[in-house]
Write a protein that holds these residues in place. Structure first.
Motif, PDB file in Angstrom:
ATOM      1  N   ALA A  29       0.837  -1.195   0.000  1.00 28.91           N
ATOM      2  CA  ALA A  29       0.000   0.000   0.000  1.00 28.91           C
ATOM      3  C   ALA A  29       0.877   1.251   0.000  1.00 28.91           C
ATOM      4  O   ALA A  29       1.912   1.308   0.664  1.00 28.91           O
ATOM      5  CB  ALA A  29      -0.917   0.006   1.226  1.00 28.91           C
ATOM      6  N   CYS A  31       0.381   5.693   0.023  1.00 25.75           N
ATOM      7  CA  CYS A  31      -0.525   6.841   0.056  1.00 25.75           C
ATOM      8  C   CYS A  31       0.286   8.119   0.183  1.00 25.75           C
ATOM      9  O   CYS A  31       1.474   8.094   0.515  1.00 25.75           O
ATOM     10  CB  CYS A  31      -1.549   6.729   1.191  1.00 25.75           C
ATOM     11  N   ASP A  32      -0.362   9.252  -0.096  1.00 27.17           N
ATOM     12  CA  ASP A  32       0.312  10.544  -0.026  1.00 27.17           C
ATOM     13  C   ASP A  32       0.678  10.886   1.420  1.00 27.17           C
ATOM     14  O   ASP A  32      -0.021  10.514   2.365  1.00 27.17           O
ATOM     15  CB  ASP A  32      -0.573  11.642  -0.603  1.00 27.17           C
ATOM     16  N   GLY A  56       5.387  10.200   0.585  1.00 29.60           N
ATOM     17  CA  GLY A  56       4.262   9.353   0.941  1.00 29.60           C
ATOM     18  C   GLY A  56       4.589   8.392   2.061  1.00 29.60           C
ATOM     19  O   GLY A  56       5.695   8.372   2.615  1.00 29.60           O
ATOM     20  N   ALA A  62       0.399   2.745   5.421  1.00 26.49           N
ATOM     21  CA  ALA A  62      -0.378   3.338   4.330  1.00 26.49           C
ATOM     22  C   ALA A  62      -1.726   2.657   4.167  1.00 26.49           C
ATOM     23  O   ALA A  62      -2.713   3.301   3.799  1.00 26.49           O
ATOM     24  CB  ALA A  62       0.413   3.260   3.024  1.00 26.49           C
ATOM     25  N   SER A  63      -1.785   1.360   4.424  1.00 25.57           N
ATOM     26  CA  SER A  63      -3.061   0.655   4.275  1.00 25.57           C
ATOM     27  C   SER A  63      -4.104   1.167   5.271  1.00 25.57           C
ATOM     28  O   SER A  63      -5.307   1.114   5.002  1.00 25.57           O
ATOM     29  CB  SER A  63      -2.863  -0.852   4.439  1.00 25.57           C
ATOM     30  N   ASP A  66      -4.469   5.599   4.301  1.00 27.05           N
ATOM     31  CA  ASP A  66      -4.892   6.061   2.983  1.00 27.05           C
ATOM     32  C   ASP A  66      -6.352   6.495   3.016  1.00 27.05           C
ATOM     33  O   ASP A  66      -7.253   5.679   3.185  1.00 27.05           O
ATOM     34  CB  ASP A  66      -4.709   4.944   1.954  1.00 27.05           C
ATOM     35  N   GLY A  71      -4.911   1.768  -1.161  1.00 29.87           N
ATOM     36  CA  GLY A  71      -3.492   2.055  -1.303  1.00 29.87           C
ATOM     37  C   GLY A  71      -2.798   1.278  -2.389  1.00 29.87           C
ATOM     38  O   GLY A  71      -1.589   1.098  -2.365  1.00 29.87           O
TER      39      GLY A  71
END
Length: 286
Positions: A29, A31-32, A56, A62-63, A66, A71
């Protein structure tokens, strides 16, 4: 130090990496980046990165964080920037775990069978090959990918445990299912394909019965026979194999055999593509 050979299966749900020291895996995953008021730990693969102006979070972190969910970037081609980030993070994790002094690599990476075409493969090679500067968890790294080759997912898993004669391989991923036929180690195009569904896009493990039925329907489209020798790989191999065995009478998991510095290592079917890619790298680059 010399150039390290790696096989990287940069899947949409998890990346799997194989090399001469062993294997590694992490949640892919991405994400920003945003400023976190409370910096929780979500998993051992939590990563914060900055590359070429992009910042990111990656991994289990991130999972969870997000805001758009998932993600992951699903599709039948891996010729996109997320593949580059995933590959750099894979190289970082592998060296951090086994060999922190390494920074140069020869790679074999994967692409779904349907997109395993010269133009798409060249896009991935152009994306990865060369010099990369990335910051991960506030530490700067320089990685150099000397040579890059692109193997077909599913078909590449064959090299994790080569067999004689004709075999079928079912590679069940998060976003696609690759179904490959090989005869005496040669890929047979007209009996192989990529199908645009996978575990994460078809309801998850809770929907494993329907996924198994879809795989069997896909096999009949390719004119596979119930008596064919079939091997299964992917993260859900152990769960789905008994269901597929209701149709196929000669089916078993791929058990990857990694030729490591310390001798032969045996790994789970989820590492079949990564180990197969590494074996191809080892045979190609020495």
């Amino acid at each position: 130090m010399g150039v390290l050979n790696l096989g990287i299966d940069a899947g949409n749900y998890r990346a799997k990496v194989a090399g001469p020291y062993g294997v590694d895996s992490y949640r892919t995953a991405i994400c920003d980046w945003f400023e976190r008021n409370i910096e929780e730990d979500f998993g051992e693969d939590d990563m914060e990165f900055a590359y070429n102006g992009r910042k990111g979070f990656a991994g289990t972190l991130a999972s969870y964080e997000d805001q758009f969910g998932g993600g992951a970037m699903y599709g039948d081609s891996k010729a996109h920037d997320d593949t580059l980030i995933r590959t750099l993070l894979a190289a970082y994790r592998y060296t951090k775990k086994y060999c922190p002094d390494r920074g140069r690599f020869n790679l074999v990476v994967g692409q779904p069978i349907v997109s395993h075409k010269p133009k798409e493969k060249q896009k991935i090679i152009d994306l990865l090959q060369g010099s990369h500067f990335i910051t991960i968890n506030r530490e700067d790294f320089h990685f150099y990918f000397d040579q890059v080759s692109v193997a077909a997912e599913g078909s590449g898993a064959f090299w994790a445990s080569p067999k004689r004669g004709q075999i079928r391989i079912i590679d069940i991923g998060s976003g696609t299912v690759n179904m490959a036929t090989l005869n005496h180690a040669k890929h047979i195009n007209n009996a192989s394909a990529t199908f645009n569904y996978g575990v994460e896009t078809a309801g998850g493990k809770e929907n494993i019965d329907n996924i198994a039925r879809a795989v069997i329907r896909s096999a009949t489209q390719l004119k596979w026979r119930q008596s064919d020798t079939v091997f299964v790989c992917g993260g859900v191999a152990s769960d789905i194999l008994p269901l597929l065995a209701e149709h196929f009478t000669n089916i078993q998991p791929i058990i990857p055999q990694l030729n490591s510095y310390s001798g032969t290592q045996i790994h789970l079917p989820t590492f079949a593509n990564a180990v197969g890619f590494y074996e191809l790298a080892r045979l190609t680059y020495g």
